[in-house]
Design an enzyme around this catalytic site. Structure first.
Site, PDB file in Angstrom:
ATOM      1  N   ARG A 188       0.614  -1.161   0.143  1.00 52.42           N
ATOM      2  CA  ARG A 188      -0.111  -0.191  -0.108  1.00 52.42           C
ATOM      3  C   ARG A 188       0.820   1.308  -0.034  1.00 52.42           C
ATOM      4  O   ARG A 188       0.560   2.141   0.555  1.00 52.42           O
ATOM      5  CB  ARG A 188      -0.913   0.249   1.148  1.00 52.42           C
ATOM      6  CG  ARG A 188      -2.064  -1.060   1.291  1.00 52.42           C
ATOM      7  CD  ARG A 188      -3.099  -0.857   0.148  1.00 52.42           C
ATOM      8  NE  ARG A 188      -4.112  -1.517   0.316  1.00 52.42           N
ATOM      9  CZ  ARG A 188      -4.347  -2.832  -0.039  1.00 52.42           C
ATOM     10  NH1 ARG A 188      -3.318  -3.640  -0.712  1.00 52.42           N
ATOM     11  NH2 ARG A 188      -5.448  -3.540   0.120  1.00 52.42           N
TER      12      ARG A 188
ATOM     13  N   SER B 166     -10.793  -0.556   2.759  1.00 54.96           N
ATOM     14  CA  SER B 166     -10.158  -0.646   3.838  1.00 54.96           C
ATOM     15  C   SER B 166      -9.708   0.716   4.408  1.00 54.96           C
ATOM     16  O   SER B 166      -9.009   1.516   3.978  1.00 54.96           O
ATOM     17  CB  SER B 166      -8.826  -1.545   3.889  1.00 54.96           C
ATOM     18  OG  SER B 166      -9.134  -2.833   3.508  1.00 54.96           O
TER      19      SER B 166
ATOM     20  N   GLU C  95      -5.154   4.118   6.112  1.00 55.29           N
ATOM     21  CA  GLU C  95      -4.930   3.765   4.503  1.00 55.29           C
ATOM     22  C   GLU C  95      -5.327   4.779   3.899  1.00 55.29           C
ATOM     23  O   GLU C  95      -4.903   5.294   2.578  1.00 55.29           O
ATOM     24  CB  GLU C  95      -5.346   2.505   4.259  1.00 55.29           C
ATOM     25  CG  GLU C  95      -4.646   1.994   3.114  1.00 55.29           C
ATOM     26  CD  GLU C  95      -5.947   1.390   2.182  1.00 55.29           C
ATOM     27  OE1 GLU C  95      -6.333   1.837   1.501  1.00 55.29           O
ATOM     28  OE2 GLU C  95      -5.734  -0.035   2.151  1.00 55.29           O
TER      29      GLU C  95
HETATM   30  N1  EPU Z   1     -10.616 -10.400   9.947  1.00 58.76           N
HETATM   31  C1  EPU Z   1     -11.574 -10.664  11.115  1.00 58.76           C
HETATM   32  N2  EPU Z   1     -12.629  -9.835  11.341  1.00 58.76           N
HETATM   33  C2  EPU Z   1     -12.960  -8.847  10.408  1.00 58.76           C
HETATM   34  C3  EPU Z   1     -12.143  -9.128   9.163  1.00 58.76           C
HETATM   35  C4  EPU Z   1     -11.154  -9.650   9.182  1.00 58.76           C
HETATM   36  O1  EPU Z   1     -11.320 -11.146  12.098  1.00 58.76           O
HETATM   37  O2  EPU Z   1     -13.865  -8.179  10.402  1.00 58.76           O
HETATM   38  C5  EPU Z   1      -9.452 -11.258   9.790  1.00 58.76           C
HETATM   39  C6  EPU Z   1      -9.512 -12.685   9.449  1.00 58.76           C
HETATM   40  O3  EPU Z   1      -8.832 -13.456  10.134  1.00 58.76           O
HETATM   41  C7  EPU Z   1      -9.316 -12.927   7.977  1.00 58.76           C
HETATM   42  C8  EPU Z   1      -8.321 -11.819   7.929  1.00 58.76           C
HETATM   43  O4  EPU Z   1      -8.798 -10.676   8.948  1.00 58.76           O
HETATM   44  O5  EPU Z   1      -8.856 -13.922   7.581  1.00 58.76           O
HETATM   45  C9  EPU Z   1      -7.901 -11.238   6.654  1.00 58.76           C
HETATM   46  O6  EPU Z   1      -9.105 -10.543   6.229  1.00 58.76           O
HETATM   47  P1  EPU Z   1      -9.518 -10.413   4.544  1.00 58.76           P
HETATM   48  O7  EPU Z   1      -9.057 -11.529   3.780  1.00 58.76           O
HETATM   49  O8  EPU Z   1     -10.956  -9.884   4.426  1.00 58.76           O
HETATM   50  O9  EPU Z   1      -8.230  -9.455   4.334  1.00 58.76           O
HETATM   51  P2  EPU Z   1      -7.789  -7.961   4.860  1.00 58.76           P
HETATM   52  O10 EPU Z   1      -6.293  -8.101   5.397  1.00 58.76           O
HETATM   53  O11 EPU Z   1      -8.837  -7.496   5.991  1.00 58.76           O
HETATM   54  C10 EPU Z   1      -6.742  -6.924   2.755  1.00 58.76           C
HETATM   55  C11 EPU Z   1      -6.849  -5.682   2.098  1.00 58.76           C
HETATM   56  C12 EPU Z   1      -8.190  -5.635   1.401  1.00 58.76           C
HETATM   57  C13 EPU Z   1      -8.330  -6.635   0.391  1.00 58.76           C
HETATM   58  C14 EPU Z   1      -8.128  -7.930   1.019  1.00 58.76           C
HETATM   59  C15 EPU Z   1      -7.976  -9.517   0.205  1.00 58.76           C
HETATM   60  C16 EPU Z   1      -5.546  -4.333   3.207  1.00 58.76           C
HETATM   61  C17 EPU Z   1      -5.512  -3.052   4.056  1.00 58.76           C
HETATM   62  N3  EPU Z   1      -6.674  -4.526   2.795  1.00 58.76           N
HETATM   63  O12 EPU Z   1      -7.767  -7.143   3.601  1.00 58.76           O
HETATM   64  O13 EPU Z   1      -8.003  -4.553   0.261  1.00 58.76           O
HETATM   65  O14 EPU Z   1      -9.524  -6.738  -0.710  1.00 58.76           O
HETATM   66  O15 EPU Z   1      -6.909  -8.191   1.790  1.00 58.76           O
HETATM   67  O16 EPU Z   1      -7.065  -9.406  -0.366  1.00 58.76           O
HETATM   68  O17 EPU Z   1      -4.536  -4.630   3.044  1.00 58.76           O
HETATM   69  C18 EPU Z   1      -8.604  -1.872   0.712  1.00 58.76           C
HETATM   70  O18 EPU Z   1      -7.265  -1.761   0.422  1.00 58.76           O
HETATM   71  O19 EPU Z   1      -9.530  -1.279   0.226  1.00 58.76           O
HETATM   72  C19 EPU Z   1      -9.082  -3.323   0.437  1.00 58.76           C
HETATM   73  C20 EPU Z   1     -10.322  -3.867   0.458  1.00 58.76           C
END
Ligand code: EPU
Length: 337
Positions: A162, A237, A333
């Site tokens: 990012r 995010s 972010e």
């Molecule tokens: N999780 C929770 N509770 C929640 C959300 C997430 O416990 O409410 C935990 C879960 O363990 C899950 C882990 O977080 O396994 C990861 O969650 P997720 O796969 O939804 O991905 P993220 O890390 O929350 C990142 C990016 C997203 C992108 C997704 C998929 C960042 C800041 N965000 O989210 O990007 O779509 O991975 O690759 O790196 C964006 O930047 O706007 C965005 C949506």
């Protein structure tokens, strides 16, 4: 040029603030004229792409310039690869769909990301195991100091998680005009390692996925847990996933045995969504702002009437409680204006 113009339709949070002046530009010439006007009149400028990664906290007392340069060009590089160049004002997802229709591979994991092509390098957009740095070749920018064109190749962009030169030492110095990507015409590299993709493909009954299938899976996953900004204002995010030293992670593991983490050398990336949920914020609403009920990392304009300040204050409360419970400082972010 318009005066006292509402930016509500130009930011995906749907925050209603005014710009003192507003202009939409479709060509480099129009853009140069607008910038020269701002210099002559000593006005600060705000460049608007898709408006999907900004939080407007107050009226903007300057010239807001909406970048609407359009066009996509392509050039065969060899039997297997094509260079596709899109202008800044192209909608990102439409660009991904255009490439998939031509059966060009490389962008499929980045389906349905809000925003425009021109802002994609700013924060090296990424999702589901791909970041644009994986297919990025270069971009042409306008240097705001001398109003001349300049190009940046992959190396010069200093892409990180990012992050890019455009958020660091190049911040506020350039406007991205067009971006080039190297895509595959055949022998596509199918990326399904990201857990949820495989599960979704299984669910769809697909065992040998095409790039179009991967895109479909990504779209389904995103639609299942991320709010559609056209329905509920949000900017994806709101925070980055923090990276902490391995030793700190080991300590936290003693106290919170289920804390998830993705180790990388001597640091560990921890999902901010998990930390926020553990602090009780998931689905919680204060005034007009809320944490999304299906993805705690996304802050939403729950009623459609939230002010930027309200959303900002809400995010500060989240930062404070995560800091208090886990000793981890979340970083926003989204760009705060
Ligand atoms: N999780 C929770 N509770 C929640 C959300 C997430 O416990 O409410 C935990 C879960 O363990 C899950 C882990 O977080 O396994 C990861 O969650 P997720 O796969 O939804 O991905 P993220 O890390 O929350 C990142 C990016 C997203 C992108 C997704 C998929 C960042 C800041 N965000 O989210 O990007 O779509 O991975 O690759 O790196 C964006 O930047 O706007 C965005 C949506």
């Amino acid at each position: 040029m318009q005066e006292n113009f509402s930016l509500k339709p130009y930011n995906t949070f749907g925050v209603d603030v005014n710009a003192k002046y507003f202009i939409e530009v479709h060509t480099i010439e129009e853009l140069k004229n607008a910038i020269n006007y701002s210099k002559d009149h000593d006005l600060p400028v705000l460049f608007l792409g898709g408006g999907s990664n900004i939080l407007l906290t107050k009226d903007f007392e300057g010239l807001a310039i909406k970048l609407s340069l359009k066009g996509i060009e392509q050039e065969d590089l060899n039997e297997n690869e094509v260079l596709v160049t899109a202008k800044a004002g192209e909608n990102w997802h439409e660009f991904v769909m255009y490439s998939l229709k031509k059966n060009y591979g490389g962008l499929e994991n980045l389906s349905l990301i809000p925003g425009n092509v021109g802002t994609s390098p700013m924060q090296n957009i990424g999702a589901y195991g791909t970041e644009i740095k994986d297919i990025f070749v270069g971009c042409t920018v306008l240097d705001l100091e001398n109003i001349e064109l300049k190009t940046f190749n992959l190396e010069q962009c200093h892409f990180g998680y990012r992050d890019s030169i455009f958020k660091q030492e190049g911040k506020g110095k350039y406007v991205i005009l067009e971006v080039s990507f190297k895509l595959t015409k055949k022998n596509h590299h199918i990326k399904t390692e990201y857990g949820a993709i495989k599960t979704e493909l299984d669910h769809l009954g697909i065992t040998h996925p095409t790039i179009q299938d991967v895109s479909k899976a990504v779209i389904n996953i995103r639609q299942s847990k991320l709010p559609d900004p056209k329905v509920t204002g949000n900017a994806g995010s709101f925070f980055k996933n923090p990276t902490i030293p391995l030793a700190q992670f080991e300590d936290l593991k003693q106290k919170f045995e289920h804390i998830p983490g993705y180790p990388n050398g001597d640091v560990v990336k921890v999902p901010a969504g998990w930390l926020i949920e553990q602090c009780g914020w998931k689905g919680k609403q204060i005034g007009n702002a809320a944490s999304h009920q299906l993805q705690a990392l996304v802050i939403v304009n729950a009623t459609g009437n939230a002010t930027g300040k309200e959303i900002y204050n809400f995010s500060t409360q989240i930062i404070n409680s995560v800091k208090e419970k886990f000793g981890i400082e979340l970083e926003r972010e989204v760009n705060i204006i």
